[in-house]
Design a protein around this motif. Structure first.
Motif, PDB file in Angstrom:
ATOM      1  N   VAL A  51       0.824  -1.431   0.015  1.00 36.52           N
ATOM      2  CA  VAL A  51      -0.177   0.033  -0.010  1.00 36.52           C
ATOM      3  C   VAL A  51       1.263   1.183   0.091  1.00 36.52           C
ATOM      4  O   VAL A  51       0.634   2.131  -0.579  1.00 36.52           O
ATOM      5  CB  VAL A  51      -1.059   0.056   1.123  1.00 36.52           C
ATOM      6  CG1 VAL A  51      -1.690   1.479   1.330  1.00 36.52           C
ATOM      7  CG2 VAL A  51      -2.003  -0.999   0.987  1.00 36.52           C
ATOM      8  N   GLY A  52       1.922   1.289   0.736  1.00 36.05           N
ATOM      9  CA  GLY A  52       2.767   2.328   0.820  1.00 36.05           C
ATOM     10  C   GLY A  52       3.469   2.664  -0.511  1.00 36.05           C
ATOM     11  O   GLY A  52       3.877   4.028  -0.636  1.00 36.05           O
ATOM     12  N   CYS A  53       3.841   1.697  -1.129  1.00 33.78           N
ATOM     13  CA  CYS A  53       4.322   1.841  -2.500  1.00 33.78           C
ATOM     14  C   CYS A  53       3.252   2.129  -3.526  1.00 33.78           C
ATOM     15  O   CYS A  53       3.650   2.792  -4.548  1.00 33.78           O
ATOM     16  CB  CYS A  53       5.169   0.572  -2.753  1.00 33.78           C
ATOM     17  SG  CYS A  53       6.606   0.636  -1.728  1.00 33.78           S
ATOM     18  N   TYR A  54       2.145   1.377  -3.425  1.00 34.33           N
ATOM     19  CA  TYR A  54       1.142   1.438  -4.468  1.00 34.33           C
ATOM     20  C   TYR A  54       0.470   3.086  -4.700  1.00 34.33           C
ATOM     21  O   TYR A  54       0.447   3.497  -5.633  1.00 34.33           O
ATOM     22  CB  TYR A  54      -0.011   0.671  -4.017  1.00 34.33           C
ATOM     23  CG  TYR A  54      -0.962   0.328  -5.384  1.00 34.33           C
ATOM     24  CD1 TYR A  54      -0.779  -0.033  -6.722  1.00 34.33           C
ATOM     25  CD2 TYR A  54      -2.288   0.871  -4.976  1.00 34.33           C
ATOM     26  CE1 TYR A  54      -1.712  -0.266  -7.545  1.00 34.33           C
ATOM     27  CE2 TYR A  54      -3.322   0.887  -5.874  1.00 34.33           C
ATOM     28  CZ  TYR A  54      -2.973   0.219  -7.533  1.00 34.33           C
ATOM     29  OH  TYR A  54      -3.979   0.043  -8.234  1.00 34.33           O
ATOM     30  N   LEU A  55       0.365   3.709  -3.639  1.00 41.26           N
ATOM     31  CA  LEU A  55      -0.417   4.862  -3.296  1.00 41.26           C
ATOM     32  C   LEU A  55       0.461   5.951  -4.221  1.00 41.26           C
ATOM     33  O   LEU A  55       0.050   6.691  -5.147  1.00 41.26           O
ATOM     34  CB  LEU A  55      -0.639   5.184  -2.289  1.00 41.26           C
ATOM     35  CG  LEU A  55      -1.785   4.345  -1.567  1.00 41.26           C
ATOM     36  CD1 LEU A  55      -2.272   4.843   0.162  1.00 41.26           C
ATOM     37  CD2 LEU A  55      -3.036   4.484  -2.297  1.00 41.26           C
ATOM     38  N   PRO A  56       1.886   6.002  -4.256  1.00 43.36           N
ATOM     39  CA  PRO A  56       2.651   7.087  -4.828  1.00 43.36           C
ATOM     40  C   PRO A  56       2.791   6.698  -6.315  1.00 43.36           C
ATOM     41  O   PRO A  56       2.522   7.512  -7.113  1.00 43.36           O
ATOM     42  CB  PRO A  56       4.201   6.920  -4.304  1.00 43.36           C
ATOM     43  CG  PRO A  56       3.801   6.581  -2.769  1.00 43.36           C
ATOM     44  CD  PRO A  56       2.586   5.422  -2.730  1.00 43.36           C
ATOM     45  N   TRP A  57       2.672   5.400  -6.431  1.00 49.14           N
ATOM     46  CA  TRP A  57       2.486   4.883  -7.879  1.00 49.14           C
ATOM     47  C   TRP A  57       1.111   5.450  -8.701  1.00 49.14           C
ATOM     48  O   TRP A  57       1.264   6.173  -9.741  1.00 49.14           O
ATOM     49  CB  TRP A  57       2.527   3.447  -8.105  1.00 49.14           C
ATOM     50  CG  TRP A  57       2.364   2.952  -9.565  1.00 49.14           C
ATOM     51  CD1 TRP A  57       3.527   2.617 -10.232  1.00 49.14           C
ATOM     52  CD2 TRP A  57       1.455   2.441 -10.218  1.00 49.14           C
ATOM     53  NE1 TRP A  57       3.264   2.176 -11.413  1.00 49.14           N
ATOM     54  CE2 TRP A  57       1.805   2.057 -11.564  1.00 49.14           C
ATOM     55  CE3 TRP A  57       0.113   2.431  -9.856  1.00 49.14           C
ATOM     56  CZ2 TRP A  57       1.056   1.517 -12.529  1.00 49.14           C
ATOM     57  CZ3 TRP A  57      -0.853   1.990 -10.993  1.00 49.14           C
ATOM     58  CH2 TRP A  57      -0.218   1.706 -12.195  1.00 49.14           C
ATOM     59  N   LEU A  58       0.033   5.350  -7.924  1.00 48.63           N
ATOM     60  CA  LEU A  58      -1.146   5.879  -8.427  1.00 48.63           C
ATOM     61  C   LEU A  58      -1.112   7.728  -8.450  1.00 48.63           C
ATOM     62  O   LEU A  58      -1.292   7.979  -9.509  1.00 48.63           O
ATOM     63  CB  LEU A  58      -2.345   5.762  -7.344  1.00 48.63           C
ATOM     64  CG  LEU A  58      -2.627   4.290  -7.323  1.00 48.63           C
ATOM     65  CD1 LEU A  58      -3.865   4.159  -6.473  1.00 48.63           C
ATOM     66  CD2 LEU A  58      -3.260   3.807  -8.655  1.00 48.63           C
ATOM     67  N   VAL A  59      -0.296   8.172  -7.832  1.00 51.05           N
ATOM     68  CA  VAL A  59       0.019   9.605  -8.073  1.00 51.05           C
ATOM     69  C   VAL A  59       0.855  10.233  -8.923  1.00 51.05           C
ATOM     70  O   VAL A  59       0.420  10.791  -9.837  1.00 51.05           O
ATOM     71  CB  VAL A  59       0.259  10.047  -6.502  1.00 51.05           C
ATOM     72  CG1 VAL A  59       0.832  11.742  -6.699  1.00 51.05           C
ATOM     73  CG2 VAL A  59      -0.322  10.017  -5.465  1.00 51.05           C
ATOM     74  N   LEU A  60       1.807   9.221  -9.088  1.00 46.89           N
ATOM     75  CA  LEU A  60       3.021   9.623 -10.113  1.00 46.89           C
ATOM     76  C   LEU A  60       2.526   8.918 -11.778  1.00 46.89           C
ATOM     77  O   LEU A  60       2.805   9.806 -12.667  1.00 46.89           O
ATOM     78  CB  LEU A  60       4.187   9.139  -9.828  1.00 46.89           C
ATOM     79  CG  LEU A  60       4.941   9.759  -8.622  1.00 46.89           C
ATOM     80  CD1 LEU A  60       5.868   8.824  -8.161  1.00 46.89           C
ATOM     81  CD2 LEU A  60       5.173  10.965  -8.932  1.00 46.89           C
ATOM     82  N   LYS A  61       1.731   7.809 -11.634  1.00 47.53           N
ATOM     83  CA  LYS A  61       1.535   7.211 -12.899  1.00 47.53           C
ATOM     84  C   LYS A  61       0.096   7.397 -13.494  1.00 47.53           C
ATOM     85  O   LYS A  61      -0.106   7.331 -14.541  1.00 47.53           O
ATOM     86  CB  LYS A  61       1.838   5.740 -12.875  1.00 47.53           C
ATOM     87  CG  LYS A  61       3.267   5.579 -12.616  1.00 47.53           C
ATOM     88  CD  LYS A  61       3.970   5.681 -13.851  1.00 47.53           C
ATOM     89  CE  LYS A  61       5.281   4.986 -13.943  1.00 47.53           C
ATOM     90  NZ  LYS A  61       6.195   5.317 -15.448  1.00 47.53           N
ATOM     91  N   GLN A  62      -0.716   7.808 -12.457  1.00 49.59           N
ATOM     92  CA  GLN A  62      -2.096   7.730 -12.863  1.00 49.59           C
ATOM     93  C   GLN A  62      -2.785   9.210 -12.593  1.00 49.59           C
ATOM     94  O   GLN A  62      -3.941   9.361 -12.604  1.00 49.59           O
ATOM     95  CB  GLN A  62      -3.004   6.709 -12.427  1.00 49.59           C
ATOM     96  CG  GLN A  62      -2.514   5.340 -12.872  1.00 49.59           C
ATOM     97  CD  GLN A  62      -3.596   4.250 -12.593  1.00 49.59           C
ATOM     98  OE1 GLN A  62      -4.489   4.419 -11.475  1.00 49.59           O
ATOM     99  NE2 GLN A  62      -3.244   3.034 -13.126  1.00 49.59           N
TER     100      GLN A  62
END
Length: 110
Positions: free
Chosen positions: A20-31
């Protein structure tokens, strides 16, 4: 057996916090999702770090065994969050990873 179930549950919760801690920034940066998602991401990563301290063995051994649990949780995330069907190779890899985790985590005390 109870100790192994307790350890496995702790590994599961630890892996979820990390993902979760890595997925949320991925959502911010990629999506392009809202930047405020970085706050719960930071909380999840802090929880992840704290959970690692609850494991009863030396840090290196904990990380080694944790890797097996992380692989399985990541594959479950792939299936249920990302919606990607798992292959038989994913399943075989997960079984091997869990076997490795068990060998490391259940070794006799020295």
């Amino acid at each position: 057996m109870i100790d192994f179930l307790r350890l496995s549950t702790l590994f599961l919760v630890t892996a979820l916090a990390e993902i979760v801690g890595c997925y949320l920034p991925w959502l911010v940066l990629k999506q392009g999702r809202p930047v405020w998602l970085l706050l719960p991401a930071a909380v999840a990563l802090a929880l992840f770090a704290w959970l690692l301290t609850l494991h009863p063995t030396a840090a290196g051994r904990t990380y080694a065994a944790y890797g097996g649990a992380y692989i399985c949780v990541a594959l479950l995330w792939l299936r249920f969050v990302d919606g990607v069907a798992l292959s038989r190779f994913d399943a075989i890899g997960a079984v091997l990873a869990l076997a490795g985790m068990a060998v490391i985590a259940l070794q006799p005390s020295q």
